[in-house]
Design a protein around this motif. Structure first.
Motif, short mmCIF file in Angstrom:
data_model
loop_
_atom_site.label_atom_id
_atom_site.label_comp_id
_atom_site.label_asym_id
_atom_site.label_seq_id
_atom_site.Cartn_x
_atom_site.Cartn_y
_atom_site.Cartn_z
N SER A 391 12.99 -26.77 -25.32
CA SER A 391 13.40 -28.17 -25.26
C SER A 391 14.62 -28.25 -24.35
O SER A 391 15.24 -27.23 -24.02
N TYR A 392 14.94 -29.46 -23.93
CA TYR A 392 16.15 -29.65 -23.12
C TYR A 392 17.34 -29.87 -24.05
O TYR A 392 17.31 -30.73 -24.92
N ASP A 393 18.38 -29.07 -23.85
CA ASP A 393 19.59 -29.19 -24.66
C ASP A 393 20.79 -28.95 -23.76
O ASP A 393 21.05 -27.81 -23.34
N PRO A 394 21.53 -29.99 -23.40
CA PRO A 394 22.65 -29.82 -22.47
C PRO A 394 23.73 -28.88 -22.97
O PRO A 394 24.51 -28.36 -22.17
N ALA A 395 23.76 -28.60 -24.28
CA ALA A 395 24.76 -27.68 -24.82
C ALA A 395 24.32 -26.23 -24.74
O ALA A 395 25.15 -25.32 -24.94
N ALA A 396 23.05 -25.96 -24.44
CA ALA A 396 22.54 -24.59 -24.40
C ALA A 396 22.73 -24.00 -23.00
O ALA A 396 22.80 -24.73 -22.01
#
Length: 417
Positions: A391-396
């Motif tokens: 998934s897209y996760d800007p914090a990862a």
């Protein structure tokens, strides 16, 4: 878990991968731990002992940032190989870079410039550039490793593949979404793909998935790689009530796609590959849409997951958390190194010798970063069938959060995938 310990394990595994290739079977059936006698060939001078490989990519132009990350990933693996003594423990590798700017005409020019200086091309960016080089590679009896997932290159004697095909990535992603209830038999699933062979590969997988999973196949919309306006395509998809869309674009297409979808209040699940995602997106107003509506295929797993041997080694070599493009280049160098190990053991680093090495190889393994690439006779070669799902996760790290690693659709590999 202790990162230093895992990094050490990863490096030990890589050393085993390299050294194990040096033990071959002699013609009389006896085991031999030493390589056959080598001769100087273009790209390898026996008196110097350095093997030169060429990497052709977009060092300049709009794709340069991601391309340079691939270059860094390749170099990270070559640095490891050289630190452990080189190919077969004695032949260091040096990379000669060439800039094709993602342009097939420039690819031909750059190949002509460096062909006498390298034993093989360890990377060629772009389907079109690869296609343009095939006649020259055949004429020169030379080998290149395409930086692409296109399965139409898999059974070509002059080309060596590394990655899961476009088709398998789409099939795996749609199967995963079906398992999780994100799409069902009542869903309409559509496509928005480049008007080229990579787009058609994705469309083939979508049509196969529709038959296997039972959802309704919706309209196919297309675009050119340089297009910036997507309102017409998005409107078509919305009008057809597409619950999910197979998307075949790159990072330069995504902001305009999201802008059109937001303007039209359209929010399906978009299935894309990792090269559609740029780290810079996390600081923009499209990040929220990507997080809610994108499923992404890629390699390995979380980029800081040092329980994956290959990821631990890459983290150690770079001295920082890698990008997915780093992983891409790293794996491609692993393929090239394994092929070169076999060529050295057979005593021939010429183009014909490297082609013979690919035929003599059983497979290339990637220390948990992906499934095996099957080599051997040309008509028996197969790309890996595994995908990592994110998934897209800007914090990862890399803005990618692992949902599944080494995932294979329950139905198995599709035909020709």
């Amino acid at each position: 878990m202790n990162t230093r310990i895992i990094g050490t394990v990863g490096m030990a595994a890589a050393a085993l991968l390299l050294t194990s290739c040096a033990v071959q079977t002699a013609p009389d059936g006896s085991a031999s731990g030493s390589a056959a006698a080598l001769a100087s060939v273009p790209g390898f001078d026996l008196s110097d002992g350095t093997i030169h490989v060429g990497q052709m990519t977009a060092l300049s132009g709009p794709l340069a940032p991601s391309s340079n990350e691939q270059v860094a990933g390749q170099q990270a693996y070559w640095d490891y190989v050289n630190a452990t003594g080189g190919i077969a423990g004695k032949y260091p590798v040096k990379v000669v870079t060439a800039d094709n700017q993602y342009n097939p005409q420039l690819a031909v020019q750059e190949y002509q410039r460096i062909k006498g200086d390298v034993v093989m091309l360890s990377g060629v960016l772009g389907d079109a550039s690869t296609e343009a080089l095939i006649p020259l590679l055949q004429q020169n009896e030379a080998v290149a490793l395409p930086s692409t997932q296109s399965s139409r290159f898999t059974q070509n004697a002059n080309l060596g593949m590394t990655f899961t095909s476009y088709q398998s990535n789409v099939w795996n992603a749609l199967s995963y979404m079906f398992e999780k209830g994100q799409i069902t038999r009542s869903s309409v699933v559509c496509s928005m793909i480049q008007a080229d062979q990579s787009g058609e590969a994705r469309q083939t997988a979508l049509e196969y998935a529709a038959k296997q999973l039972g959802f309704t196949l919706g309209p196919k919309t297309e675009f050119a790689p340089t297009d910036t306006a997507f309102t017409a395509q998005v409107q078509t998809l919305k009008n057809a009530n597409c619950a999910a869309v197979v998307f075949g674009g790159a990072t330069n297409n995504v902001p305009n796609l999201v802008a059109a979808a937001t303007q039209l209040d359209y929010a399906p699940i978009w299935e894309a590959e990792f090269f559609a995602i740029a780290q810079s997106f996390k600081d923009t107003d499209i990040a929220g849409y990507l997080k809610d509506h994108f499923v992404i295929t890629g390699l390995g797993g979380n980029l800081d997951d040092t329980s994956i041997e290959g990821m631990a080694l890459l983290n150690t070599q770079l001295g920082k958390t890698p990008t997915m493009q780093n992983v891409y280049g790293f794996m491609q160098a692993m393929t090239a190194a394994t092929i070169l190990e076999k060529a050295v053991s057979l005593g021939d680093l010429s183009g014909t010798g490297i082609m013979a090495a690919m035929t003599a190889l059983d497979k290339v393994s990637y220390m948990g970063l992906n499934g095996d690439m099957t080599y051997g006779p040309v008509d028996e070669r197969m790309q890996p069938d595994t995908s990592a799902i994110f998934s897209y996760d800007p914090a990862a790290p890399g803005s990618l959060k692992d949902l599944a690693t080494m995932y294979v659709a329950p139905g198995g590999r599709g035909p020709g995938f």
